[in-house]
Write a protein that holds these residues in place. Structure first.
Motif, short mmCIF file in Angstrom:
data_model
loop_
_atom_site.label_atom_id
_atom_site.label_comp_id
_atom_site.label_asym_id
_atom_site.label_seq_id
_atom_site.Cartn_x
_atom_site.Cartn_y
_atom_site.Cartn_z
N ILE A 42 0.84 -1.19 0.00
CA ILE A 42 0.00 0.00 0.00
C ILE A 42 0.88 1.24 0.00
O ILE A 42 1.81 1.35 0.80
N ALA A 43 0.58 2.14 -0.90
CA ALA A 43 1.33 3.39 -0.98
C ALA A 43 0.84 4.34 0.11
O ALA A 43 -0.36 4.53 0.29
N VAL A 44 1.76 4.89 0.89
CA VAL A 44 1.40 5.80 1.98
C VAL A 44 2.27 7.04 1.92
O VAL A 44 3.26 7.11 1.19
N LYS A 45 1.87 8.01 2.73
CA LYS A 45 2.62 9.25 2.87
C LYS A 45 2.95 9.46 4.33
O LYS A 45 2.12 9.21 5.20
N LEU A 46 4.18 9.89 4.61
CA LEU A 46 4.60 10.15 5.98
C LEU A 46 4.63 11.65 6.25
O LEU A 46 4.95 12.44 5.36
N THR A 341 8.83 9.02 18.35
CA THR A 341 8.50 8.84 16.94
C THR A 341 8.66 10.15 16.20
O THR A 341 8.26 11.19 16.69
N SER A 342 9.29 10.07 15.01
CA SER A 342 9.53 11.30 14.24
C SER A 342 8.56 11.48 13.09
O SER A 342 8.36 12.60 12.62
N GLN A 343 7.92 10.37 12.61
CA GLN A 343 6.99 10.45 11.48
C GLN A 343 5.81 9.52 11.71
O GLN A 343 5.95 8.47 12.34
N VAL A 344 4.66 9.91 11.16
CA VAL A 344 3.47 9.06 11.21
C VAL A 344 2.89 8.95 9.81
O VAL A 344 3.12 9.80 8.94
N VAL A 345 2.14 7.86 9.60
CA VAL A 345 1.49 7.64 8.31
C VAL A 345 0.23 8.51 8.25
O VAL A 345 -0.59 8.49 9.18
N THR A 346 0.06 9.25 7.16
CA THR A 346 -1.15 10.05 6.98
C THR A 346 -1.96 9.49 5.82
O THR A 346 -2.88 8.71 6.03
N ALA A 347 -1.61 9.84 4.57
CA ALA A 347 -2.35 9.33 3.42
C ALA A 347 -2.20 7.82 3.33
O ALA A 347 -1.09 7.29 3.34
N GLY A 348 -3.32 7.11 3.28
CA GLY A 348 -3.32 5.66 3.20
C GLY A 348 -3.47 4.96 4.52
O GLY A 348 -3.60 3.73 4.57
N SER A 349 -3.51 5.68 5.63
CA SER A 349 -3.58 5.04 6.94
C SER A 349 -4.89 4.28 7.15
O SER A 349 -4.94 3.31 7.89
N PHE A 351 -6.36 2.30 5.22
CA PHE A 351 -6.37 0.98 4.58
C PHE A 351 -5.38 0.02 5.21
O PHE A 351 -5.19 -1.09 4.72
N LEU A 352 -4.73 0.41 6.29
CA LEU A 352 -3.65 -0.39 6.83
C LEU A 352 -4.13 -1.34 7.94
O LEU A 352 -5.11 -1.08 8.61
N THR A 353 -3.38 -2.41 8.09
CA THR A 353 -3.48 -3.30 9.25
C THR A 353 -2.06 -3.51 9.75
O THR A 353 -1.09 -3.07 9.10
#
Length: 361
Positions: A42-46, A341-349, A351-353
């Motif tokens: 899955i493509a995501v953005k951090l 934590t320095s980054q979190v998933v935004t776009a695509g979160s 759809f994740l497991t």
């Protein structure tokens, strides 16, 4: 012979078709496997995580009222003779608002006056007798005491008569008239409710929880919005903090004095929403709203990368529990959960497991 040649040709054709079909099946299977592999990544953005110092606001609602409110009543009970003003009418400080029928009260003053005069005569007579040694010292002292008591009773009766009327204690507006002329009213029962209307005396009283009450101090800033003026925001200041909770609501009352803009008309009963800003601040972790998944009240989750991977290579994600402080526009301020934590998933979160593989775009 020809038959044998025809059969051989047919067998060769069938064999060729079978080989071609198997090749096609193998190619399709490889294509399906590749597709399934692509679908699993899955493509995501951090988005970087940042930290801010902020005072978490306290939001509550209440009604506008005047800090100068008066519940006016008669000093003594009796029959109301006159009610001189009506609800909604403006009044001045000292203005006569209502009177009692004085028939009974004047009679009480007359009785006290006659008793005082008799006590004076008795004292004079005993003094003369005492001078002639016909009365004792005790009789003289008793007569003197009787005169003092009679005079005090006269003072009480005259005082009650002077307060058999109601005068306004503030410049304001009659917000409620409780009784009418001709009714009997008990001593101390409310007759008029007056709300002061001087500029700068308007307040909003709101109830807050014990947790929020402990964070507030006198002088804390506030912002007030009124339904009557939805496009305006008024500045306010905390002027009173209740020292005990309301026994019914279990909330602590906070009084916020409003600083209205010039030309704005206020009145008791206007509904207002108050945002209180405590002086105490704390550190919050800021993430975008779209990073929060499975939010439930103050609890939620975010996804982070489990480990760093080379560019364009699939990575695993980790589901991290967080505690939400409050919303701030398009961001969420977190109180716990992302300190390292320095980054979190935004776009695509969405759809994740926890078993998902991702690639950062």
């Amino acid at each position: 012979m020809k038959s044998l040649q025809l059969i051989s040709s047919l067998l060769l054709a069938v064999a060729a078709w079978s080989c071609g079909s198997q090749a096609n099946d193998t190619t399709q299977a490889k294509t399906d496997d590749a597709t399934r592999t692509d679908d699993a990544v899955i493509a995501v953005k951090l988005t970087p995580v940042r930290t801010v110092e902020r005072s978490e606001p306290v939001v509550a609602s209440g009604l506008v009222s005047s800090s100068e409110e008066a519940r006016l009543s008669f000093k003594v009970g009796g029959i109301i003779n006159q009610m001189l003003v009506e609800e909604g009418q403006s009044v001045r400080k000292g203005q006569l608002l209502a009177t009692l029928d004085l028939t009974e009260i004047n009679a009480q003053v007359s009785q006290a006056q006659l008793a005082s005069e008799k006590a004076d005569r008795d004292l004079n007579r005993v003094r003369s007798l005492y001078a002639d040694t016909a009365a004792t010292l005790e009789q003289l002292q008793n007569a003197t005491t009787g005169q003092h008591v009679a005079r005090q009773n006269l003072t009480i009766a005259q005082f009650n008569r002077s307060f058999a009327q109601i005068r306004s204690s503030v410049d304001g507006t009659v917000t409620r008239k409780v009784t009418n002329a001709g009714e009997y009213v008990a001593a101390g029962a409310s007759v008029y409710l007056i709300s002061g209307n001087r500029p700068g005396n308007w307040v909003v009283r709101v109830g807050v929880s014990d947790k929020d009450w402990a964070r507030l101090r006198l002088g804390n800033r506030a912002t007030v919005t009124l339904d009557a003026y939805p496009d305006q925001r008024f500045n306010g200041t905390v002027t009173e903090l209740a020292q005990a909770a309301d026994p019914t609501s279990k909330l602590y009352e906070v009084e916020v004095r409003i600083s209205p803009a010039s030309g704005v008309k206020l009145a008791p009963g206007l509904f207002g929403k108050v945002t209180l800003v405590p002086a105490q601040s704390r550190s919050y972790v800021v993430v975008p709203v779209e990073a929060i998944v499975e939010g439930n009240g103050k609890d939620g989750f975010v996804y982070t990368l489990a480990s760093a991977s080379p560019a364009n290579r699939a990575s695993k994600v980790r589901k991290v529990p967080v505690q939400i402080g409050y919303l701030d526009g398009a961001n969420v301020l977190l109180t716990h959960g992302l300190s390292a934590t320095s980054q979190v998933v935004t776009a695509g979160s969405a759809f994740l497991t926890e078993e998902s593989s991702v690639v950062v775009r």
